[in-house]
Design an enzyme around this catalytic site. Structure first.
Site, PDB file in Angstrom:
ATOM      1  CB  SER A 116      -0.588   0.214   1.480  1.00  0.00           C
ATOM      2  OG  SER A 116      -1.547   0.846   0.780  1.00  0.00           O
TER       3      SER A 116
ATOM      4  CB  CYS B  88     -11.661   3.114  23.842  1.00  0.00           C
ATOM      5  SG  CYS B  88     -12.554   3.035  25.358  1.00  0.00           S
TER       6      CYS B  88
ATOM      7  CG  HIS C 233      -2.100   5.252   3.137  1.00  0.00           C
ATOM      8  ND1 HIS C 233      -1.740   4.997   4.558  1.00  0.00           N
ATOM      9  CD2 HIS C 233      -2.689   3.905   2.749  1.00  0.00           C
ATOM     10  CE1 HIS C 233      -2.526   4.252   4.878  1.00  0.00           C
ATOM     11  NE2 HIS C 233      -3.060   3.296   3.903  1.00  0.00           N
TER      12      HIS C 233
END
Lengths: 148, 389
Positions: free
Chosen positions: B201, B328, B203
């Site tokens: 990838s 979270c 990025h």
């Protein structure tokens, strides 16, 4: 993601700590799901003279703990019992949706402390387990293994 | 306030030279490379050049072995579902590891759920390493594909892909590796590794978002997952993302330059950060290996008694961007599957912090983090009912 009120209570939490000779203690949540809230209350003539908290958890868990202590300090127990998780979230100008169930437990801890103090039954709703696959048995096994 | 970005495993800034290389393909050479006029042919030539650059970076024998995709996730999906569908008549068993990226895990789960495949999820050891002997044991007569990541995105463990590849090679089993985190960090050579398919990838190594590639060894058959035109040798339909492809090509060229020097520099900063944290903060656990089986840019700790999001919020207030595997921040109620797989109980997994370095990080950045982190951890621990001082 969080409101200014949440960030304020997260950064400058009110009433952090432990009361050694507490008259009532209320603890809810569990480490497996990532939130534990423990409230310590000093009670005189049905009134909350002092309250402190210790919390393991995310920003929302810490902010709701701080807020609940601020909301009930000096209040009569009956009045304090009127405060719900929803009241706490509203006082903080709202919480992100995913946090409403999993990290908004501070009022539960308060109710648990007061009911235990009054020798009344407290039925803990396990907010986490409504949404996840854990059951208490698994959590207990894990905690036992950890403490070995 | 000086901003410090330490989340390069999530994404990286686009290199200025990459942006410059891309711009003309938005403004001047915006033609569709399938067309015949000269502006379109210029675009087609740029695609060919980028394909060569990517092939060179990973040691592919031919540029035609590179298929451009919309990113790492699509490359993983194409590799896994593409091989599974092409070889379903030979067998329906796939082997992967418990610590793969969700693009791999969920692709495998889709094949189980909707297409009747069976998947073995290999356990890893405490450092996150797959044991080659375990792979050997898991192989069955109907195993058609093994997919194991080259480097883990959370704890930075570099898997023994070369050894694993030797096992699959003589058994007519396709071997895919998700190399998204490794490219640009360590040398990657598809022939040395012995893989048939490899995902990357742009990025993650200073290229643009929305572009990636799948290396597909010549002779390896896949069923395309995107149907339509004849682009990418009929393996991936859709008008080419020309500026993205050009950006990926440029990023690949830059990634290959002075790689060993960059690795050495990043490793030095990484080790300084690890040492600093371990010296200044007690009851911490470094996740992943300490030796050269760790990505040069990865630092990953668990801090006992506290929760990761609280650490991130405090760091953010000081201008430091990092990430965590806590529930979270994972978007679910469970902490990272990687931290659970290496044997951490939930409450320890919740207290994780990942700091990943990039080319722009300086010595001062690291010193700043080492200076502020102990105070942050101390403050949060003071609030924790699990911490007894």
């Amino acid at each position: 993601m969080y409101s200014e009120e949440v960030m304020d209570h997260f950064n400058n939490p009110r009433n952090v700590g432990k009361i050694e000779d507490a008259d009532a203690i209320g603890e809810v949540g569990n480490p497996v799901c990532g939130d534990i809230i423990k409230l310590y209350l000093k009670i005189k003539d049905e009134q909350i003279e002092d309250i402190k908290f210790k919390t393991f958890g995310c920003g929302a868990a810490i902010a709701t703990s701080s807020m609940v202590t601020e909301l009930v300090k000096g209040k009569k127990l009956d009045e304090a019992l009127k405060i719900s998780n929803q009241t706490v979230a509203e006082a903080l100008n709202g919480l992100p949706a995913p946090k409403m169930h999993c990290s908004n437990l501070a009022a539960d801890a308060l109710h648990k402390a007061i009911k235990t103090y009054r020798n009344e039954e407290f039925v803990e709703i396990d907010h986490h387990c409504e949404h996840s696959n854990f059951c208490h048995k698994e959590i207990k096994i894990e905690l036992e293994e950890e403490s070995k | 306030m000086n901003k410090i970005y330490l989340d390069h495993a999530a994404t990286t800034p686009v290199h200025p030279e990459v942006i410059q290389a891309m711009l003309p393909y938005y403004t001047d050479f915006y033609g569709n490379p399938s067309s015949v006029y000269s502006a379109a042919q210029k675009a087609a030539a740029a695609v060919a050049e980028a394909r060569e650059s990517v092939a060179r970076l990973i040691g592919a024998a031919q540029p035609q072995e590179i298929i451009f995709t919309s990113g790492g996730t699509e490359a993983d999906n194409l590799a896994i579902k593409g091989v599974a569908m092409a070889r379903a008549n030979q067998g329906k068993h796939i082997i992967t590891s418990a610590i793969e990226h969700h693009a791999v895990l969920h692709s495998c789960q889709d094949l189980e759920k909707y297409f009747g495949f069976e998947v073995t999820y290999l356990d890893v050891d405490q450092k996150g390493l797959v044991n080659p002997a375990e792979l050997e044991k898991a192989i069955r007569a109907d195993t058609i594909l093994v997919t194991i990541m080259l480097a883990n995105n959370e704890i930075g463990t570099i898997e023994p892909i070369k050894e694993l590849g030797k096992i699959t090679r003589n058994k007519n089993i396709c071997f895919h590796t998700d190399a998204v985190q490794a490219i640009g960090q360590i040398p990657v050579d598809v022939n040395d590794l012995g893989v048939d398919l490899l995902s990357l990838s742009a990025h993650k190594f200073n290229g643009p978002k929305g572009i990636g590639a799948l290396y597909l060894r010549r002779g390896t058959r896949i069923v395309p997952q995107m149907s339509g035109g004849a682009q990418e040798r009929r393996q991936r339909a859709g008008t080419e993302n020309i500026p993205g492809i050009v950006g990926l090509g440029k990023a690949a060229q830059l990634a290959g330059l002075n790689l060993s020097k960059k690795m050495e520099q990043t490793r030095r900063l990484r080790d300084k950060l690890i040492r600093g944290i371990e010296t200044k903060i007690d009851r911490v656990i470094l996740n992943g290996p300490r030796d050269d089986r760790r990505l040069p840019n990865n630092v990953h700790f668990c801090f006992r008694y506290i929760e990761g999001e609280s650490i991130l919020l405090n760091l953010d207030m000081l201008g430091i961007a990092a990430s965590s595997g806590s529930a979270c921040t994972s978007g679910s109620l469970d902490p990272s599957h990687v931290l659970l797989a290496i044997g951490h109980p939930h409450e320890i997994a919740h207290g994780s912090l990942r700091l990943t370095l990039g080319l722009n990080n300086s010595e001062e950045d690291i010193e700043q983090v080492i200076q502020v982190l102990p105070g942050i951890i101390g403050k949060i621990r003071e609030m924790s009912p699990l911490y007894d001082g």
